[in-house]
Design a protein around this motif. Structure first.
Motif, PDB file in Angstrom:
ATOM      1  N   ASP A  22      47.528  56.616  53.748  1.00 33.90           N
ATOM      2  CA  ASP A  22      47.893  55.952  52.494  1.00 33.90           C
ATOM      3  C   ASP A  22      49.407  55.719  52.398  1.00 33.90           C
ATOM      4  O   ASP A  22      50.172  56.120  53.275  1.00 33.90           O
ATOM      5  N   ASP A  23      49.830  55.072  51.303  1.00 37.59           N
ATOM      6  CA  ASP A  23      51.239  54.691  51.157  1.00 37.59           C
ATOM      7  C   ASP A  23      52.167  55.909  51.173  1.00 37.59           C
ATOM      8  O   ASP A  23      53.253  55.861  51.758  1.00 37.59           O
ATOM      9  N   ASP A  24      51.733  57.000  50.517  1.00 36.15           N
ATOM     10  CA  ASP A  24      52.596  58.198  50.460  1.00 36.15           C
ATOM     11  C   ASP A  24      52.853  58.756  51.852  1.00 36.15           C
ATOM     12  O   ASP A  24      53.951  59.231  52.160  1.00 36.15           O
ATOM     13  N   LEU A  25      51.821  58.716  52.662  1.00 36.28           N
ATOM     14  CA  LEU A  25      51.949  59.281  54.006  1.00 36.28           C
ATOM     15  C   LEU A  25      52.870  58.395  54.859  1.00 36.28           C
ATOM     16  O   LEU A  25      53.706  58.902  55.629  1.00 36.28           O
ATOM     17  N   ILE A  26      52.736  57.117  54.689  1.00 36.73           N
ATOM     18  CA  ILE A  26      53.622  56.204  55.432  1.00 36.73           C
ATOM     19  C   ILE A  26      55.062  56.388  54.932  1.00 36.73           C
ATOM     20  O   ILE A  26      56.013  56.435  55.720  1.00 36.73           O
ATOM     21  N   ALA A  27      55.220  56.569  53.624  1.00 30.99           N
ATOM     22  CA  ALA A  27      56.564  56.793  53.068  1.00 30.99           C
ATOM     23  C   ALA A  27      57.148  58.100  53.609  1.00 30.99           C
ATOM     24  O   ALA A  27      58.360  58.191  53.869  1.00 30.99           O
ATOM     25  N   ALA A  28      56.310  59.115  53.780  1.00 27.58           N
ATOM     26  CA  ALA A  28      56.803  60.383  54.330  1.00 27.58           C
ATOM     27  C   ALA A  28      57.377  60.144  55.724  1.00 27.58           C
ATOM     28  O   ALA A  28      58.423  60.704  56.083  1.00 27.58           O
ATOM     29  N   HIS A  29      56.737  59.294  56.500  1.00 24.66           N
ATOM     30  CA  HIS A  29      57.272  58.975  57.829  1.00 24.66           C
ATOM     31  C   HIS A  29      58.621  58.262  57.710  1.00 24.66           C
ATOM     32  O   HIS A  29      59.489  58.440  58.561  1.00 24.66           O
ATOM     33  N   ARG A  30      58.787  57.499  56.663  1.00 26.03           N
ATOM     34  CA  ARG A  30      60.065  56.786  56.464  1.00 26.03           C
ATOM     35  C   ARG A  30      61.167  57.747  56.027  1.00 26.03           C
ATOM     36  O   ARG A  30      62.294  57.680  56.499  1.00 26.03           O
ATOM     37  N   ASP A  31      60.806  58.705  55.132  1.00 24.39           N
ATOM     38  CA  ASP A  31      61.827  59.495  54.440  1.00 24.39           C
ATOM     39  C   ASP A  31      62.168  60.839  55.070  1.00 24.39           C
ATOM     40  O   ASP A  31      63.229  61.387  54.788  1.00 24.39           O
ATOM     41  N   LEU A  32      61.228  61.425  55.797  1.00 26.25           N
ATOM     42  CA  LEU A  32      61.420  62.824  56.201  1.00 26.25           C
ATOM     43  C   LEU A  32      61.869  62.934  57.653  1.00 26.25           C
ATOM     44  O   LEU A  32      61.063  62.725  58.569  1.00 26.25           O
ATOM     45  N   PRO A  33      63.125  63.298  57.880  1.00 27.61           N
ATOM     46  CA  PRO A  33      63.563  63.467  59.272  1.00 27.61           C
ATOM     47  C   PRO A  33      62.753  64.552  59.987  1.00 27.61           C
ATOM     48  O   PRO A  33      62.581  64.496  61.200  1.00 27.61           O
ATOM     49  N   ALA A  34      62.234  65.542  59.223  1.00 26.94           N
ATOM     50  CA  ALA A  34      61.475  66.624  59.870  1.00 26.94           C
ATOM     51  C   ALA A  34      60.115  66.145  60.375  1.00 26.94           C
ATOM     52  O   ALA A  34      59.516  66.793  61.236  1.00 26.94           O
ATOM     53  N   LEU A  35      59.624  65.062  59.832  1.00 28.49           N
ATOM     54  CA  LEU A  35      58.304  64.579  60.265  1.00 28.49           C
ATOM     55  C   LEU A  35      58.496  63.785  61.553  1.00 28.49           C
ATOM     56  O   LEU A  35      59.157  62.741  61.561  1.00 28.49           O
ATOM     57  N   MET A  36      57.951  64.306  62.640  1.00 30.96           N
ATOM     58  CA  MET A  36      58.231  63.735  63.958  1.00 30.96           C
ATOM     59  C   MET A  36      57.620  62.332  64.099  1.00 30.96           C
ATOM     60  O   MET A  36      56.526  62.071  63.590  1.00 30.96           O
ATOM     61  N   PRO A  37      58.328  61.463  64.811  1.00 29.83           N
ATOM     62  CA  PRO A  37      57.910  60.067  64.897  1.00 29.83           C
ATOM     63  C   PRO A  37      56.811  59.851  65.937  1.00 29.83           C
ATOM     64  O   PRO A  37      56.964  59.055  66.869  1.00 29.83           O
TER      65      PRO A  37
END
Ligand code: SAM
Ligand code: SF4
Length: 461
Positions: free
Chosen positions: A264-279
């Motif tokens: 969902d949008d929140d999860l995609i936004a987390a990928h945009r915003d959180l440096p800790a969330l690995m790409p």
């Protein structure tokens, strides 16, 4: 030897448990939780099956002949148990996991060497089951109980967590309500259950306090997680990731396995915003053919998947994808398979798991007409694997010369080396002077070999 004399000679008697784990990371996590639960009862983990008072085999049912493999392994265990008993020692044998769930009573009927059979939703009752088995009762527990096993399982213990290293798994969700027509998971693991935010945060904090730097959230369908938050409302995975990223010490977050429908949008936004969330995102599509996707009950078409990948890449340009593919699904024509090849060409994967369809009894696809000839499926598998291997190589080579952060995990195999992880999960071999285990250091990649990256030596330009 009686209980009493045992207690006198080795007080307190320390028992040993040998756990063998098959299958996915969720089983690895479950095995660790079972070991932790047994540690509270005086069982210490051992790598030597011959010295074990309790042997637990944590099974996986996702592939063909899983049950047969368990029975043949039990033949070997029977021999060891006989030897241990002849020497006056105990050896209880337990079967856990999805084969236990699927086979139930049948296991003790076919393999009397087995003392306990426990399905994945019953692990919190393990110490009590072992106690019953020790008194000579055959124990079979395969309910999908309503009580919350996670609320009853002991939290990860500090010492074993440290010993397991600086990365850890944390199951946030279990079971699946998607019912893809090829898959046994909804039957063996039951319907979706999400742990609460409070439980997950407490466990993540414990892991961080024990020195864990990277946490991978697990679930059969992890992005369907929807747990109760401290505000009394249901949270989605995106929001949970923002919360976990705030925990001191947690430097890296990952989650797996995701269903495309639940990104969902929140999860995609987390990928945009959180440096800790690995790409790096594991996002299985299974097939590139809309006809086959429909027959698989995947509830999306190839174009939906392409659009989703585009949105994710727009949010985080350096994200790399991995996937799962099934070839030879019933009714798959050459044209359907070519559609899969096209999808892979267009998406470009950093890695992927490829499977030849195997009918799982009780699933709808097992009864479908037009099962694909094994030889045809083999040829398709080889072509797909060659394409993915090429993409994986290309991805690795694209990293040569790049600077990247590496989490140092363990000593290397050669003297003078340590091994870390790239943001994209590849092993990175580096000079041991570059940092300590648990450090995140910036290195430049000098070259690649097989599936590993090699950091340029310190001082190299
Ligand atoms: N929940 C995940 C998803 O939806 O993609 C996957 C869970 S499953 C444990 C892992 C992979 O095993 C699946 O993605 C699928 O590719 C493969 N798999 C499952 N059932 C299979 C079957 N009957 N034959 C071949 N591969 C299968
Ligand atoms: Fe199995 Fe995954 Fe489909 Fe659920 S979403 S049924 S776990 S393949």
């Amino acid at each position: 030897m009686s209980e009493h004399s045992e207690a006198l000679s080795q007080t307190p008697r320390e028992r040993r448990v040998f756990v063998k784990t098959y299958g996915c990371q969720m089983n690895v996590y479950d095995s660790q939780r079972m070991s932790d639960a047994l540690a509270a009862d005086g069982y210490r983990a051992t790598d030597e099956i011959g010295e074990a008072d309790l042997v637990l085999i944590n099974t996986c049912h996702i592939r063909e002949k899983a049950a047969e493999k368990v029975y043949s392994e039990l033949g070997r265990v029977r021999q060891l148990k006989a030897e241990r008993e002849a020497a006056g020692h105990e050896m209880l044998v337990g079967i856990a996991g999805c084969v236990a769930q699927a086979e139930g009573e049948e296991i003790v009927r076919r393999a009397p060497v087995v003392d306990l059979v426990l399905g994945p939703q019953t692990y919190h009752r393990l110490p009590e089951m072992v106690a019953r088995a020790r008194s000579g009762t055959k124990v079979v527990e395969t309910d999908h109980t309503l009580e919350d096993k996670f609320a009853h399982l002991p939290a990860p213990q500090r010492a074993p967590t440290r010993a397991r290293g600086v990365t850890a798994f944390l199951t946030v969700q279990e079971g699946c309500d998607k019912f893809c027509t090829f898959c046994v998971v909804p039957y063996t693991r039951g319907s979706e259950i999400s742990r609460t935010v409070a439980q997950i945060v407490a466990e993540a904090e414990r892991l961080a306090e024990a020195g864990v730097r990277e946490i991978t959230l697990l679930g059969q369908n992890v992005n369907a997680w929807h747990g109760m938050g401290p505000d009394g409302r249901e949270w989605g995975l995106g929001r949970l990731l923002y919360r976990l990223a705030d925990i001191p010490g947690v430097a890296r977050l990952r989650f797996t396995t995701s269903h495309p429908r639940d990104m969902d949008d929140d999860l995609i936004a987390a990928h945009r915003d959180l440096p800790a969330l690995m790409p790096y995102l594991h996002l299985p599509v299974q097939s590139g053919s809309d006809r086959i996707l429909k027959a698989m009950n995947r509830r999306h078409v190839a174009a939906d998947y392409h659009r989703l990948v585009e949105r994710i890449r727009d949010a985080r340009s350096d994200i790399a994808l991995s996937g799962d593919f099934i070839v030879g699904f019933p009714g798959e024509t050459d044209a359907d398979f070519e559609a899969t090849m096209r999808l892979v060409e267009e998406v470009r994967y950093a890695a992927a798991f490829t499977f030849k369809y195997s009918p799982r009894p009780g699933t709808p696809a097992a009864d479908m007409e037009f099962q694909v000839e094994p030889q045809v499926a083999d040829e398709r598998l080889q072509r797909l694997q060659a394409l993915i291997a090429r993409q994986q190589r290309e991805f690795q080579e694209s990293l040569v010369g790049q600077e990247m952060d590496v989490l140092i995990e363990k000593p290397g195999r050669r003297p003078g080396q340590k091994v870390g992880r790239s943001p994209w999960l590849q092993p990175v071999i580096l000079d041991e002077t570059l940092g300590e285990i648990g450090d995140i250091v910036s290195v430049r990649i000098g070259h690649t070999e097989a599936n590993s990256l090699f950091a340029a030596p310190p001082g190299a330009t």
